[in-house]
Design an enzyme around this catalytic site. Sequence first.
Site, mmCIF file in Angstrom:
data_model
loop_
_atom_site.group_PDB
_atom_site.id
_atom_site.type_symbol
_atom_site.label_atom_id
_atom_site.label_comp_id
_atom_site.label_asym_id
_atom_site.label_seq_id
_atom_site.Cartn_x
_atom_site.Cartn_y
_atom_site.Cartn_z
ATOM 1 N N GLU A 1 0.893 -1.169 0.000
ATOM 2 C CA GLU A 1 0.000 0.000 0.000
ATOM 3 C C GLU A 1 0.921 1.206 0.000
ATOM 4 O OE1 GLU A 1 -1.580 3.179 0.863
ATOM 5 O OE2 GLU A 1 -1.979 2.421 2.886
ATOM 6 N N CYS B 1 -1.461 9.050 2.551
ATOM 7 C CA CYS B 1 -1.212 8.620 1.171
ATOM 8 C C CYS B 1 -2.376 8.959 0.251
ATOM 9 C CB CYS B 1 -0.932 7.120 1.138
ATOM 10 S SG CYS B 1 -2.144 6.132 2.032
#
Length: 500
Positions: free
Chosen positions: A269, A303
């Site tokens: 991720e 993110c």
Amino acid sequence: MPSIFTHQWDTPVYKGSTSINTGLFINGEFVDGVKNTTIDVVNPANGKLITKISEATEADIDIAVEAAHKAFETTWGLNCSGSKRGDMLYKLAQLMEKNIDDLSAIEALDNGKTFLWAKSVDLSLSISTIKHYAGWADKNFGQVIETDEKKLTYSRHEPIGVVGQIIPWNFPLLMLAWKIGPALATGNCIVLKPSEFTPLSALRMCALIQEAGFPPGVVNVVTGYGSTTGQAISSHMKIDKVAFTGSTLVGRKVMEAAAKSNLKNVTLELGGKSPVVIFDDADLEQSVNWTAHGLFWNHGQACCAGTRIFVQEGIYDKFLQKFTDKIKEIKLGDPFGLGIDQGPQVSQIQYDRIMSYIESGRAEGATVHVGGERHGNEGYFIQPTIFTDTTPDMKIVKEEIFGPVGAVIKFKDGKEVIKQANDSNYGLAAAVFSQDINKAIETAHAFKAGTAWVNCANTIDAGVPFGGYKQSGIGRELGEYALHNYTNVKAVHVNLNWKM
């Protein structure tokens, strides 16, 4: 023996104390590292030393992996029922609830996020994630597959084995929950490395893992640097899978090490440069509020932060004015202060990185519309910053900054803005604002991103998958999808009356 770190808080928002063992947590107990070296943990609000923690070397990883393998073959894996695993996970969630103030204060101390935010968001989501996977532990079914009358054919979902997990510093406890929840629910044993910048909540969790009744060796927490401890995990020949959350740059190194070692299973991720598209017909007030949340939550250290804000020309000026007013309301300061919205960035390294991007934007000709400077005289505080007059080739538009910095970009045509939004190496998330639900959903479907928010931004739920397209990662966190990251599928063919 490892030292015990104690700390007392007497602040406007929290009064209490904590006690954390600073050693490595291996085979159910805290131990010193083989080389007995340590790492400094620094308070980002003032740049001062909090404590020192043990540093894990390659030899320590070997010991942790052996402990995990022993647990997998004896007390965990296929030797412990799903219902028992679920009971322990639920007990862990209850202990987190019981210690929510302590864990929130620890998170604020070494990460810099505000105590109230850590408690209401990070801890709330962490607890719900562990509860979610406690419920899944005895429901990870295979299926019976009809072939013909001569055979019984079915599939089994079996744990992979020993998994290495490397988590980032931006959501230390939440990322731990995202990782250990599905891994433990499906019967895997864990060797986990928290960030060297924010290790304290993971170490505090080890005591709760003990109290919840997990057998020794099921969860091992090894603190250290990415280049050494993380590398040792990624390349270890007896680790069956590695799951990493962090930058795309480091994700490549993790994947390379996994491939060069034992071709271990990989989940990544990674980074993002998420677009936000605001059409003329959007609810102006709501789009301003959600866009500010989407960019500045967690000090921009997310993110999925919406850093490329595309606003249609009909409302561009009004949006920019209201957005500017909203940004100026953000209050920076001590994470344990009253009414504080934004604390410091996590480290000197991250502070310098963000400020270099701000200077790059100026040098390339963009306009700093608001912010762009340091806040205060100590700690790693940066003003919320918005650029205008950008071009697509600028570094601040193309590259992930991972801080409270975004660009507001005017657009004319709806089809053209989709091309601009998708013109990125990343594809983690995107958001669209419009009161025309057909247009909004059509835009959401056109985004090349793993998550699309419609008339909202940065909403996360334990039951909803999260992950990226393109260079934003491989695999999915959360929900039922995350269980697939931690299981092997076995097909079983049983001969009933098939004669050769």
